[in-house]
Design an enzyme around this catalytic site. Structure first.
Site, short mmCIF file in Angstrom:
data_model
loop_
_atom_site.label_atom_id
_atom_site.label_comp_id
_atom_site.label_asym_id
_atom_site.label_seq_id
_atom_site.Cartn_x
_atom_site.Cartn_y
_atom_site.Cartn_z
N GLU A 54 13.56 3.56 -5.48
CA GLU A 54 12.74 3.92 -4.32
C GLU A 54 13.02 5.35 -3.85
O GLU A 54 12.11 6.07 -3.45
CB GLU A 54 12.94 2.92 -3.17
N TYR A 134 9.26 3.39 5.55
CA TYR A 134 8.57 2.92 4.34
C TYR A 134 9.57 2.38 3.31
O TYR A 134 9.44 1.27 2.80
CB TYR A 134 7.73 4.04 3.72
N ASP A 152 2.77 3.30 3.07
CA ASP A 152 2.75 4.73 2.71
C ASP A 152 1.30 5.17 2.52
O ASP A 152 0.38 4.43 2.88
CB ASP A 152 3.58 4.97 1.43
N GLU A 193 4.88 -4.79 -4.16
CA GLU A 193 4.59 -4.00 -5.36
C GLU A 193 3.12 -4.08 -5.75
O GLU A 193 2.57 -3.14 -6.32
CB GLU A 193 5.46 -4.49 -6.52
N CYS A 211 -13.52 0.33 -8.71
CA CYS A 211 -13.84 -0.89 -7.96
C CYS A 211 -14.19 -2.06 -8.89
O CYS A 211 -13.95 -3.22 -8.56
CB CYS A 211 -14.97 -0.63 -6.97
#
Ligand code: SF4
Length: 351
Positions: A54, A134, A152, A193, A211
């Site tokens: 991270e 975050y 985020d 995730e 999309c």
């Protein structure tokens, strides 16, 4: 301070957004199971490896982190090795990832884990060096199984699109954190995730989102109105400050001069000697008795500052005592030179 938790007093629009998000959660979890990328930090995960991943992923692309992450863990497989390493060793292993404050913070966080053990709460995670809201949410969800959102830019983007929310993206962080906390499923790691993965691979920031491949395409309000690219609405950008620097790659015999940066950006890192551009450059030349071998300009862009540099490759008559004089091979092996100076590193070749 942690983002305040919500009361039950949602506005009607927040109520409808909560229902929409409740329907979106199982679709995302099912999609993530079948589509997640094979990334090194998704194997053999521990609290420590999640922390490393991270912090590396803050401000750095997944592709750039992949290789560095594996090499870093080979060198520092647990918090113990990282806590006991020297700062120069850690900075060297971090080289190429930039934003070196993260490396120092990671080392301090490893020291805390080594001395006090793994935290068990969001607050405990947030107290580690280099961990903001975050990152605390991401680590809490992924490594501790806590229902703590991590919002985020990616998550803001996909939710402003799902809700067709025209508020400036940086004003809705708290609202989205509250909504996510309300609907958080038991599969906390996959949910956290999954949101990141959807933002990185499908509901992408640049160009049209994909999309047709999105698990939310039947629910998404932006897609329903054909206005996906209208969201997120951005706040006005801050202008970048421009700084002019003269950078000196100084050679004396087979050695080159390095110095530790004393303040400001990149503080504490090894660098080629440099000064703000003229008028101080003339003083510097006189003080060091330099003869010029080559000259080149370069630019490096940080988040809020841009460096415009003039690089001087020069033979120095003496080895000034304020510098560390070392060989090109040693620089390559031991000293992490920030990428801002990479435009001048090839002058070290041929040593
Ligand atoms: S349908 Fe399109 S705009 Fe909506 S969340 Fe999915 S990828 Fe993004």
């Amino acid at each position: 301070m942690k983002t305040e938790r919500s009361s039950d007093s949602f506005s009607p629009s927040e109520g409808s957004e909560r229902l929409l998000l409740q329907r979106a959660v199982p679709l995302l979890l099912a999609w993530f199971k079948g589509h997640k990328r094979d990334l090194p930090w998704r194997h053999g995960r521990t609290f420590y490896t999640t922390l490393v991943a991270e912090l590396m992923l803050q401000q750095t692309r997944v592709e750039a982190v992949k290789e560095k992450y594996v090499a870093f863990l080979e060198k520092f497989p647990t918090e113990r090795e990282l806590a006991l390493a020297s700062e120069d060793e850690v900075l060297k292993a971090w080289e190429g990832l930039g934003y070196y404050t993260r490396a120092r913070n990671l080392k301090r966080a490893a020291e805390t884990l080594f001395e006090r053990g793994t935290p068990r709460t969001w607050e405990g995670v947030k107290a580690l060096a280099g961990v903001g809201d975050y990152t605390a949410g991401a680590i809490s969800s992924i490594a501790l199984g806590l229902k703590e959102p991590a919002v985020d830019g990616n998550v803001l983007r996909i939710l402003t699109r799902l809700f067709a929310d025209g508020s400036a993206a940086d004003t809705v962080k708290k609202k989205f954190s509250d909504l996510l906390r309300e609907v958080y499923p038991d599969e906390t790691a996959d949910f956290c995730e999954g949101l990141m993965e959807l933002g990185a691979t499908v509901c992408v920031p640049n160009g049209a989102p994909l999309c047709g491949e999105c698990p939310w395409n039947a629910l998404c309000r932006a897609h329903g109105s054909g206005e996906e690219e209208r969201y997120p609405v951005r706040a006005e950008k801050r202008e970048r400050r421009v700084e002019h620097l003269d950078v000196f790659v100084l050679k004396n015999g087979g050695a080159y001069a390095l110095k530790k940066r004393e303040s400001g950006l990149l503080k504490g890192l090894w660098e080629f000697p440099n000064v703000p551009s003229a008028p101080r450059t003339a003083e510097f030349w006189e003080g060091h008795g330099l003869s010029l071998l080559a000259l080149r300009t370069a630019k490096h862009v940080f988040t809020h500052v841009e460096w415009r540099m003039t690089g001087y490759f020069a033979e120095a008559a003496t080895r000034g005592g304020e510098f560390l004089w070392t060989t090109a091979a040693e620089i390559e092996e031991k000293y992490a030179i920030p990428s801002a100076f990479r435009a001048f590193s090839d002058w070290l070749k041929g040593d």
